[in-house]
Structures are given as C-alpha cells and as structure tokens.
Design a protein around this motif. Structure first.
Motif, PDB file in Angstrom:
ATOM      1  N   ALA A   1      -6.697  -7.779   1.575  1.00 24.86           N
ATOM      2  CA  ALA A   1      -6.225  -6.884   0.874  1.00 24.86           C
ATOM      3  C   ALA A   1      -4.906  -7.227   0.136  1.00 24.86           C
ATOM      4  O   ALA A   1      -4.528  -7.197  -1.267  1.00 24.86           O
ATOM      5  N   LEU A   2      -4.013  -7.701   1.027  1.00 27.28           N
ATOM      6  CA  LEU A   2      -2.731  -8.195   0.355  1.00 27.28           C
ATOM      7  C   LEU A   2      -2.918  -9.337  -0.727  1.00 27.28           C
ATOM      8  O   LEU A   2      -2.381  -9.147  -1.678  1.00 27.28           O
ATOM      9  N   GLN A   3      -3.865 -10.357  -0.501  1.00 34.06           N
ATOM     10  CA  GLN A   3      -3.895 -11.299  -1.397  1.00 34.06           C
ATOM     11  C   GLN A   3      -4.594 -10.955  -2.689  1.00 34.06           C
ATOM     12  O   GLN A   3      -4.229 -11.225  -3.974  1.00 34.06           O
ATOM     13  N   VAL A   4      -5.522  -9.786  -2.714  1.00 32.86           N
ATOM     14  CA  VAL A   4      -5.877  -9.114  -3.979  1.00 32.86           C
ATOM     15  C   VAL A   4      -4.683  -8.349  -4.661  1.00 32.86           C
ATOM     16  O   VAL A   4      -4.696  -8.795  -5.945  1.00 32.86           O
ATOM     17  N   PHE A   5      -3.984  -7.982  -3.985  1.00 30.94           N
ATOM     18  CA  PHE A   5      -2.556  -7.162  -4.729  1.00 30.94           C
ATOM     19  C   PHE A   5      -1.813  -8.542  -5.130  1.00 30.94           C
ATOM     20  O   PHE A   5      -1.276  -8.327  -6.333  1.00 30.94           O
ATOM     21  N   ARG A   6      -1.593  -9.529  -4.553  1.00 30.07           N
ATOM     22  CA  ARG A   6      -0.745 -10.690  -5.147  1.00 30.07           C
ATOM     23  C   ARG A   6      -1.309 -10.887  -6.491  1.00 30.07           C
ATOM     24  O   ARG A   6      -0.753 -11.142  -7.251  1.00 30.07           O
ATOM     25  N   GLU A   7      -2.704 -11.266  -6.522  1.00 34.61           N
ATOM     26  CA  GLU A   7      -3.287 -11.528  -7.766  1.00 34.61           C
ATOM     27  C   GLU A   7      -3.229 -10.571  -8.749  1.00 34.61           C
ATOM     28  O   GLU A   7      -3.006 -11.002 -10.107  1.00 34.61           O
ATOM     29  N   GLN A   8      -3.185  -9.389  -8.487  1.00 39.02           N
ATOM     30  CA  GLN A   8      -2.902  -8.344  -9.655  1.00 39.02           C
ATOM     31  C   GLN A   8      -1.441  -8.461 -10.184  1.00 39.02           C
ATOM     32  O   GLN A   8      -1.252  -8.025 -11.146  1.00 39.02           O
ATOM     33  N   CYS A   9      -0.676  -8.591  -8.941  1.00 38.75           N
ATOM     34  CA  CYS A   9       0.951  -8.662  -9.413  1.00 38.75           C
ATOM     35  C   CYS A   9       1.091  -9.957 -10.546  1.00 38.75           C
ATOM     36  O   CYS A   9       1.677  -9.699 -11.827  1.00 38.75           O
ATOM     37  N   ARG A  10       0.326 -10.886 -10.251  1.00 36.87           N
ATOM     38  CA  ARG A  10       0.434 -12.088 -11.316  1.00 36.87           C
ATOM     39  C   ARG A  10      -0.327 -11.639 -12.631  1.00 36.87           C
ATOM     40  O   ARG A  10       0.458 -12.026 -13.780  1.00 36.87           O
ATOM     41  N   THR A  11      -1.134 -10.821 -12.777  1.00 41.38           N
ATOM     42  CA  THR A  11      -1.545 -10.229 -14.108  1.00 41.38           C
ATOM     43  C   THR A  11      -0.474  -9.361 -14.524  1.00 41.38           C
ATOM     44  O   THR A  11      -0.326  -9.208 -15.840  1.00 41.38           O
ATOM     45  N   TRP A  12       0.195  -8.393 -13.923  1.00 46.34           N
ATOM     46  CA  TRP A  12       0.986  -7.635 -14.245  1.00 46.34           C
ATOM     47  C   TRP A  12       2.445  -8.340 -14.885  1.00 46.34           C
ATOM     48  O   TRP A  12       3.059  -7.987 -15.717  1.00 46.34           O
ATOM     49  N   GLU A  13       2.808  -9.465 -14.279  1.00 45.04           N
ATOM     50  CA  GLU A  13       3.899 -10.183 -14.554  1.00 45.04           C
ATOM     51  C   GLU A  13       3.880 -10.904 -15.952  1.00 45.04           C
ATOM     52  O   GLU A  13       4.688 -10.707 -16.695  1.00 45.04           O
ATOM     53  N   ALA A  14       2.536 -11.217 -16.295  1.00 43.90           N
ATOM     54  CA  ALA A  14       2.277 -11.398 -17.462  1.00 43.90           C
ATOM     55  C   ALA A  14       2.617 -10.571 -18.888  1.00 43.90           C
ATOM     56  O   ALA A  14       3.204 -11.080 -20.137  1.00 43.90           O
TER      57      ALA A  14
ATOM     58  N   VAL B   1       6.545  -2.479   3.424  1.00 37.89           N
ATOM     59  CA  VAL B   1       6.285  -0.918   3.540  1.00 37.89           C
ATOM     60  C   VAL B   1       5.067  -0.527   4.372  1.00 37.89           C
ATOM     61  O   VAL B   1       4.977   0.326   4.984  1.00 37.89           O
ATOM     62  N   ALA B   2       4.119  -1.606   4.388  1.00 35.78           N
ATOM     63  CA  ALA B   2       2.994  -1.245   5.444  1.00 35.78           C
ATOM     64  C   ALA B   2       3.438  -1.173   6.827  1.00 35.78           C
ATOM     65  O   ALA B   2       2.797  -0.712   7.582  1.00 35.78           O
ATOM     66  N   ASN B   3       4.215  -2.291   7.171  1.00 38.06           N
ATOM     67  CA  ASN B   3       4.841  -2.440   8.535  1.00 38.06           C
ATOM     68  C   ASN B   3       5.690  -0.899   8.614  1.00 38.06           C
ATOM     69  O   ASN B   3       5.453  -0.318   9.978  1.00 38.06           O
ATOM     70  N   VAL B   4       6.571  -0.606   7.884  1.00 35.93           N
ATOM     71  CA  VAL B   4       7.000   0.835   8.095  1.00 35.93           C
ATOM     72  C   VAL B   4       6.182   2.009   8.161  1.00 35.93           C
ATOM     73  O   VAL B   4       6.096   2.698   9.280  1.00 35.93           O
ATOM     74  N   LEU B   5       5.130   1.931   7.358  1.00 34.05           N
ATOM     75  CA  LEU B   5       4.085   2.927   7.589  1.00 34.05           C
ATOM     76  C   LEU B   5       3.401   2.987   8.810  1.00 34.05           C
ATOM     77  O   LEU B   5       3.100   4.059   9.367  1.00 34.05           O
ATOM     78  N   ALA B   6       2.949   1.944   9.163  1.00 32.04           N
ATOM     79  CA  ALA B   6       2.172   1.857  10.545  1.00 32.04           C
ATOM     80  C   ALA B   6       3.109   2.199  11.694  1.00 32.04           C
ATOM     81  O   ALA B   6       2.612   3.004  12.456  1.00 32.04           O
ATOM     82  N   HIS B   7       4.461   2.092  11.582  1.00 35.16           N
ATOM     83  CA  HIS B   7       5.314   2.368  12.946  1.00 35.16           C
ATOM     84  C   HIS B   7       5.783   3.900  12.349  1.00 35.16           C
ATOM     85  O   HIS B   7       5.960   4.475  13.471  1.00 35.16           O
ATOM     86  N   LEU B   8       5.819   4.282  11.377  1.00 36.51           N
ATOM     87  CA  LEU B   8       5.958   5.696  10.991  1.00 36.51           C
ATOM     88  C   LEU B   8       4.881   6.879  11.618  1.00 36.51           C
ATOM     89  O   LEU B   8       5.163   7.736  12.189  1.00 36.51           O
ATOM     90  N   ASP B   9       3.615   6.178  11.436  1.00 41.77           N
ATOM     91  CA  ASP B   9       2.408   6.753  12.133  1.00 41.77           C
ATOM     92  C   ASP B   9       2.563   6.943  13.540  1.00 41.77           C
ATOM     93  O   ASP B   9       2.302   8.095  13.921  1.00 41.77           O
ATOM     94  N   TRP B  10       2.905   5.761  14.042  1.00 43.69           N
ATOM     95  CA  TRP B  10       3.205   5.683  15.535  1.00 43.69           C
ATOM     96  C   TRP B  10       4.420   6.835  15.890  1.00 43.69           C
ATOM     97  O   TRP B  10       4.261   7.496  16.810  1.00 43.69           O
TER      98      TRP B  10
ATOM     99  N   GLY C   1      -3.448  -1.048   2.409  1.00 40.11           N
ATOM    100  CA  GLY C   1      -3.786  -0.347   1.001  1.00 40.11           C
ATOM    101  C   GLY C   1      -2.962   0.953   0.733  1.00 40.11           C
ATOM    102  O   GLY C   1      -2.835   1.057  -0.337  1.00 40.11           O
ATOM    103  N   ARG C   2      -2.613   1.533   1.627  1.00 37.40           N
ATOM    104  CA  ARG C   2      -1.668   2.706   1.435  1.00 37.40           C
ATOM    105  C   ARG C   2      -0.278   2.077   0.824  1.00 37.40           C
ATOM    106  O   ARG C   2       0.045   2.601  -0.134  1.00 37.40           O
ATOM    107  N   ALA C   3       0.150   0.864   1.333  1.00 35.38           N
ATOM    108  CA  ALA C   3       1.232   0.334   0.668  1.00 35.38           C
ATOM    109  C   ALA C   3       1.191  -0.205  -0.542  1.00 35.38           C
ATOM    110  O   ALA C   3       2.033  -0.076  -1.484  1.00 35.38           O
ATOM    111  N   CYS C   4      -0.066  -0.846  -0.905  1.00 36.25           N
ATOM    112  CA  CYS C   4      -0.526  -1.268  -2.298  1.00 36.25           C
ATOM    113  C   CYS C   4      -0.457  -0.264  -3.254  1.00 36.25           C
ATOM    114  O   CYS C   4       0.067  -0.333  -4.267  1.00 36.25           O
ATOM    115  N   HIS C   5      -0.982   0.781  -2.742  1.00 34.40           N
ATOM    116  CA  HIS C   5      -1.150   1.964  -3.865  1.00 34.40           C
ATOM    117  C   HIS C   5       0.265   2.472  -4.016  1.00 34.40           C
ATOM    118  O   HIS C   5       0.578   2.622  -5.302  1.00 34.40           O
TER     119      HIS C   5
END
Length: 497
Positions: free
Chosen positions: A335-348, A368-377, A395-399
C-alpha cells in the motif's frame, strides 16, 4: 487670475493590482464524518468533542493530537516499512488561520493534558531530588570516613580499604520533560541527551521562530532542526566545556500556529531546504461561534499520552538504549509503494515548496501510520500491544496525508504550479513593500540573491509581470551610449500592503 493646481504624482498612474503579492487560495478541504471516523478510529469522537468545546476547526485538534502523540511515543517506537528504511514517529504540525480562527484554543485542548503530566513529572522529580540529596549527604560522611581510614592505612604501610558502595549516591535524578516552548538548540540537545525519549516544541506563533532561523538573516539553527525531524544522532561542541553534548536520537515534534499573511511572508523569504515542507499544514475555514454542548474529556487524553510515554525502549548488544523497530506487514508495504507512485504523479503537476512537500509525503505516511497504530492502542492500553503496522494503518495514513493534508498544503502554499516569472514577481513585490523601494535597477534585485532571480533574464521577466499589474514603469536614460534602464514604483503603493 490663474489657479495653481498642486502636482499629484499619483494622478498619472492606475491603481496597482494588489493580488500580485498575494497567494492564490483554493477552498479549504473538508473531511466527511464517516471519512473522519475511518481515519482516526477511536479518537474521532474525542477530536470532534474537543473542537466543539474549544469552538475551533477539528483539523486543528487532529494534527495537534498527532504531533503530541508522536512526541510521547518518541524514540521508543520507530517504523520500518522495509529493510533499509527507518522512520521516527516525529511529526510537525502547523495550524494556519486568522487571529480569531481558534488555533490557540485547539492547541489548549491537547496541551493542557500535557501540562497536567508535566506537573506530575515535576512532583516526582522533587521527591526524587530530596531523596537523592539526603543520600548524598549521608554518602559524604561515608566518603569522609573512608578517606580517613585509607589515609591511616597508608600511613601504617597497609592496604587501604575498598571504597564502600554507600560513599557515592550516584548522579542526581533527571528532570523529565515532555513539552518545551522557547529554548536554545544547545538546551534542547542537553535535555535530549539526558532524557533520551524525545520532546514536543509547542509555540503559539511559529512564524517568528521560523523566520529567526532564516539563513540569510544570520540564523544558524536550521540544520539543527532539520536533524531534529530525522531523529539522527547529533553532537554539539561547547565553548565553555571540554565535553560535547551527544544526543543518540535528536527527535523533537513541533506544533504551533501562524497567520496566513505571516506564512506568505515566510514562503517568499524561505530558501527551499525542506524545513517548511516537513510540516503537516492545515488551513481550514473558521467555524461559526456557538456555545458548546459537551465537556472535554481531558482525562482520556492524559491517559493516552501517559501510556505512550510508558512504552519501554529496546537495547543493543552493548546494553545501550535504542528504539523498538515496528515493521510493516507485506500488505502495508505494498500500500505504501502504491502511494509513493501516486506522489510521483502529483509531483509532476507541482512546483516550488508544494512540490517539495509532496516529495516528503511518503515518509509522512510512515510516521502517521505509526502514530495512528499506537493511538489506537493508547485508547485501550490493556489490549494487545502494537507488534506491526498493517495495511489498515497505512491506508488510513495515506488517505489523511494524500487526500486531506495535501489540499490543505496547496491552500496554504498557494497555487500548485505558479509560473516562475509570477513567483519572481511576488518576491519583488514583497521586497518593494517591505523596503519601500521607489526606484531601482535589475542588478539591485540580483544582488539580493533570491531564488529564481539570479539572472538578469529572470529578473526582467518578473518585472514585466509587475509592469502589467501597474506596479512599475520602465525609465530609460538615453544620454549617449547604451541606455540605462531603471524601474520606478507606482506611488499609489504607498501605504498599501
């Protein structure tokens, strides 16, 4: 009788287009209720209640809680998307809005619980310090007796006795800190060298602190704060001490507010070293004034921050403290790799600081994903601890980062793809207004060494934009030889900003 008409320098000029010096502001993005609940999970209702209680936009509360939680988590838990990539949880949050937009009340909703914990830590320190001082006094007697016995033994030609354990009370206790406000880089480093975990820098107004670090105004702190985002080791050599300050992991989260015009001034002056681009920037519309119907559950936030700070650290083979590394699952890494590729499109389709911001979003998603996971806990710390970061967290962090923070940054930074001559015109417009220029040449702008205005061609292109906007007129001195060109400023600009 002839009437003398007073000369009016403004009469021959049209009104200047004042929008040339102002950023283009897209509308504020809004996250729907279901969407908000999906991203923030067990903390969505608390954030909304806090925003209502403080009469502030919920975006302010959300990023303030994320940044504060990242500081509480600190160096105890780092995220590892895959081998060779480690990210500290450190988050920086900038709340952009007018003076009455609710920035300070939103910060209070999150920082007041931190202050409660700070008071508890101060009480614990005072008790520990009193106990240590008592032990230290007793140790002084034991040490004096041992010295006397050792001296007597040596005088008699015998072996001196071993130094007793109670002759040394050990180092004094360390005063733990969570939050700092206005402090020097050396003091920050000193605190981190002793407390290790990490700190939160909270500033009601960020612009003054940020502008003081501008490298063209004599500031030398920018490299320090760039390292403070990365959590890397850092050493400060001190003039008055032979021992340097060594920080294993320089980790400082930041949260604070600023006004749109002050941010615009920072953007004009800023050299793009990535400092501003590291901030989670939110610029929501103000909320209607209303009387709150609910009370803020401050105890819940106190419990969560306390739980995050209570997480233990790992140790290496030599027994030194190090972070626990929380790895991504395979699905989370995909999921992170897909987001990285989307960022490359936005950068253009982006430029300037906004492009720099997009380039840093994949790393921001990891944090953010790390913090969200630990906030859940932390919402239920009796439950199972976080052993990995899964696709739901990512996914939550990407959105949140891609679909919400990105439009906020676009709104704060201005248009995504402003032509370079327009960007240059904005810089010159700011110089004219700040310095009160009335007549200047191309080289006067070049000598200021501002980004995008290094060559005569770049400066002239920007000046053409300002002439079209009725800010300037060209004056040619044709007194023989090659004509000298100057630019005169519209007198109607006097008193305008």
């Amino acid at each position: 009788m002839n009437t003398i008409v007073p000369f009016d320098a403004k009469a021959d000029w049209l009104e200047p287009d004042m929008t040339i010096g102002q950023p283009i502001r897209p509308p504020a993005p809004i996250m729907g209720g279901y969407e908000f609940a999906q991203v923030f999970g067990p903390w969505a209702d608390w954030m909304k209640s806090a925003a209502e209680t403080k009469n502030a936009p919920v975006d302010y509360v959300a990023v303030s809680l994320l940044a504060t939680a990242s500081a509480a988590l600190g160096n105890s838990r780092w995220a590892v998307p895959w081998e060779g990539w480690k990210e500290p949880p450190v988050l920086w949050a900038m709340l952009v809005g007018d003076p009455s937009a609710g920035k300070s009340p939103a910060l209070d909703a999150v920082l007041d619980p931190v202050k409660e914990l700070e008071r508890d830590l101060s009480d614990e320190y005072r008790r520990a310090r009193q106990e240590w001082e008592t032990e230290n006094e007793l140790s002084a007697f034991s040490l004096a007796q041992w010295k006397a016995d050792a001296k007597a033994a040596l005088a008699d030609g015998g072996e001196p006795p071993a130094k007793p354990d109670d002759a040394d009370a050990g180092p004094p206790p360390v005063r733990e800190r969570i939050c700092i406000t206005d402090i020097t880089t050396e003091k920050v480093a000193d605190l981190l060298s002793r407390t290790w975990r990490g700190l939160l820098l909270a500033r009601d107004e960020l612009s003054g602190w940020l502008s003081s670090m501008d490298r063209y105004n004599g500031g030398g702190d920018r490299p320090f704060w760039l390292e403070a985002y990365g959590g890397r080791s850092y050493t400060i050599d001190r003039k008055n001490s032979p021992e340097p300050i060594i920080v294993d992991h320089l980790s400082v989260a930041i949260v604070g507010g600023t006004q749109p015009d002050k941010l615009s001034a920072l953007l004009v002056k800023c050299d793009d070293d990535g400092l501003l681009a590291r901030f989670m920037t939110v610029f929501p519309d103000s909320v209607p004034l209303c009387r709150p119907a609910s009370l803020l559950d401050e105890a819940r936030a106190i419990g969560a921050i306390k739980a995050l700070r209570g997480l233990s650290y790992a140790t290496d083979e030599q027994g030194n403290r190090r972070p626990f590394f929380v790895h991504f699952t395979d699905e989370a890494a995909i999921a992170l790799q897909v987001f990285r590729e989307q960022c490359r499109t936005w950068e253009a389709d982006a430029s300037g600081l906004f492009k720099s911001h997009i380039g840093k979003m994949p790393g921001l998603v990891v944090r953010v994903a790390n913090v969200l996971a630990h906030l859940d806990w932390a919402a239920n710390p009796d439950g199972e601890s976080v052993t990995s970061i899964n696709a739901d967290h990512v996914g939550r962090a990407c959105h949140f980062v891609g679909e919400h923070l990105r439009p906020h940054a676009h709104r704060a930074y201005g248009a995504a793809k402003t032509p370079p001559e327009v960007r240059g015109a904005k810089v010159i417009a700011e110089i004219i207004q700040r310095e009160g220029l009335r007549l200047f040449k191309v080289r006067d702008i070049q000598h200021r060494e501002r980004g995008g205005l290094a060559t005569a061609g770049e400066v002239k292109a920007a000046l053409n934009v300002l002439m079209d906007a009725d800010w300037l007129r060209e004056i040619k001195d044709g007194t023989g030889g090659r004509p000298s060109v100057s630019y005169t400023v519209n007198p109607r600009l006097e008193g305008q900003s």
